[in-house]
Design an enzyme around this catalytic site. Structure first.
Site, PDB file in Angstrom:
ATOM      1  N   GLY A   1      47.774 121.609  56.796  1.00 31.10           N
ATOM      2  CA  GLY A   1      47.129 122.316  57.902  1.00 31.10           C
ATOM      3  C   GLY A   1      47.766 122.131  59.266  1.00 31.10           C
TER       4      GLY A   1
ATOM      5  CD  GLU B   1      44.128 116.738  60.047  1.00 30.94           C
ATOM      6  OE1 GLU B   1      45.098 117.486  59.881  1.00 30.94           O
ATOM      7  OE2 GLU B   1      43.451 116.273  59.113  1.00 30.94           O
TER       8      GLU B   1
ATOM      9  CG  ASP C   1      43.637 126.050  53.831  1.00 28.16           C
ATOM     10  OD1 ASP C   1      43.375 125.076  54.563  1.00 28.16           O
ATOM     11  OD2 ASP C   1      43.372 126.067  52.613  1.00 28.16           O
TER      12      ASP C   1
ATOM     13  CG  PHE D   1      35.664 127.473  57.369  1.00 32.79           C
ATOM     14  CD1 PHE D   1      35.669 126.125  57.034  1.00 32.79           C
ATOM     15  CD2 PHE D   1      36.722 128.266  56.948  1.00 32.79           C
ATOM     16  CE1 PHE D   1      36.709 125.573  56.287  1.00 32.79           C
ATOM     17  CE2 PHE D   1      37.766 127.720  56.203  1.00 32.79           C
ATOM     18  CZ  PHE D   1      37.749 126.382  55.871  1.00 32.79           C
TER      19      PHE D   1
ATOM     20  NE  ARG E   1      47.914 126.107  54.032  1.00 30.21           N
ATOM     21  CZ  ARG E   1      47.037 125.117  54.111  1.00 30.21           C
ATOM     22  NH1 ARG E   1      46.642 124.686  55.291  1.00 30.21           N
ATOM     23  NH2 ARG E   1      46.548 124.561  53.019  1.00 30.21           N
TER      24      ARG E   1
ATOM     25  CG  ASP F   1      34.378 119.561  59.528  1.00 27.95           C
ATOM     26  OD1 ASP F   1      33.442 119.563  60.336  1.00 27.95           O
ATOM     27  OD2 ASP F   1      34.335 120.148  58.443  1.00 27.95           O
TER      28      ASP F   1
END
Ligand code: IMP
Ligand code: MG
Length: 186
Positions: free
Chosen positions: A49, A104, A164, A157, A170, A108
């Site tokens: 990610g 990162e 993704d 989200f 992505r 979350d």
């Protein structure tokens, strides 16, 4: 967004445009450059990610940095964390005595970074900081302080710019909120 009509139709809204992302990443790079003067930090990319954010960020840092990659998995085809973190690809080299910046995409629950942080502490990093593009504090379960973040986001989200859903989206240059109809919650 003309060139990626098929991906954009799955978005409910655009949260950050590529221009906003570029500006925020530039500012973060300048900040890290100031904070790590005279040092040679190791920038650690959490695959997959963070890869897009990472490649932009390192080019905004004016220091003799080194790069490393690690891959963990916790999600599967879901929008909620399984709570179980698995190391999929380890570091190639020792980080003993090094100043490490973990890069990162999004924090979350905090479980992923908590796991990685503990791993790096056990490997003897001299210092450890976290740089996350997005911070979603609403669902945090692991106590974790994010040292550098570009945006605080609500509990939605999001996909794009490396993020993704089920491995897709992505390559979207912007970040958007995924329509709940895509993951069957509407
Ligand atoms: P945590 O362990 O719950 O903090 O989850 C962190 C990981 O979950 C991130 O590295 C992302 O890969 C993924 N994740 C969490 N929220 C989102 C989201 O809104 N969109 C895409 N991926 C997400
Ligand atoms: Mg992910």
């Amino acid at each position: 967004m003309e060139n990626q009509r098929n991906l954009y139709k799955d978005l409910e809204s655009i949260l950050y445009t590529r221009q906003q992302l570029a500006q925020a990443v530039r500012e973060l790079g300048e900040r890290i450059t100031r904070d790590y003067q005279g040092k040679r930090p190791v920038l650690l990319c959490i695959l997959k990610g963070a890869s897009v954010f990472f490649s932009d960020l390192i080019r905004e840092i004016d220091l003799p940095l080194e790069v490393e990659f690690i891959a963990v998995s916790s999600y599967g085809a879901s929008t909620k964390s399984s709570g179980e973190v698995r190391l999929v690809k380890d570091l190639d080299r020792s980080i003993l005595g090094r100043d490490v910046i973990i890069v990162e995409d999004i924090v979350d629950s905090g479980m992923t970074l908590n796991y990685i942080k503990n791993l790096l502490i056990s490997r003897g990093a001299a210092s450890l900081r976290i740089a996350a593009l997005l911070d979603k504090p609403a669902r945090r379960v692991a106590p974790l302080s994010v040292d550098y973040s570009c945006f605080l986001i609500p509990d939605a989200f999001v996909v794009g710019y490396g993020l993704d859903y089920n491995e897709v989206y992505r390559n979207l240059p912007d970040i958007g909120v995924l329509s709940p109809s895509v993951y069957g919650e509407s």
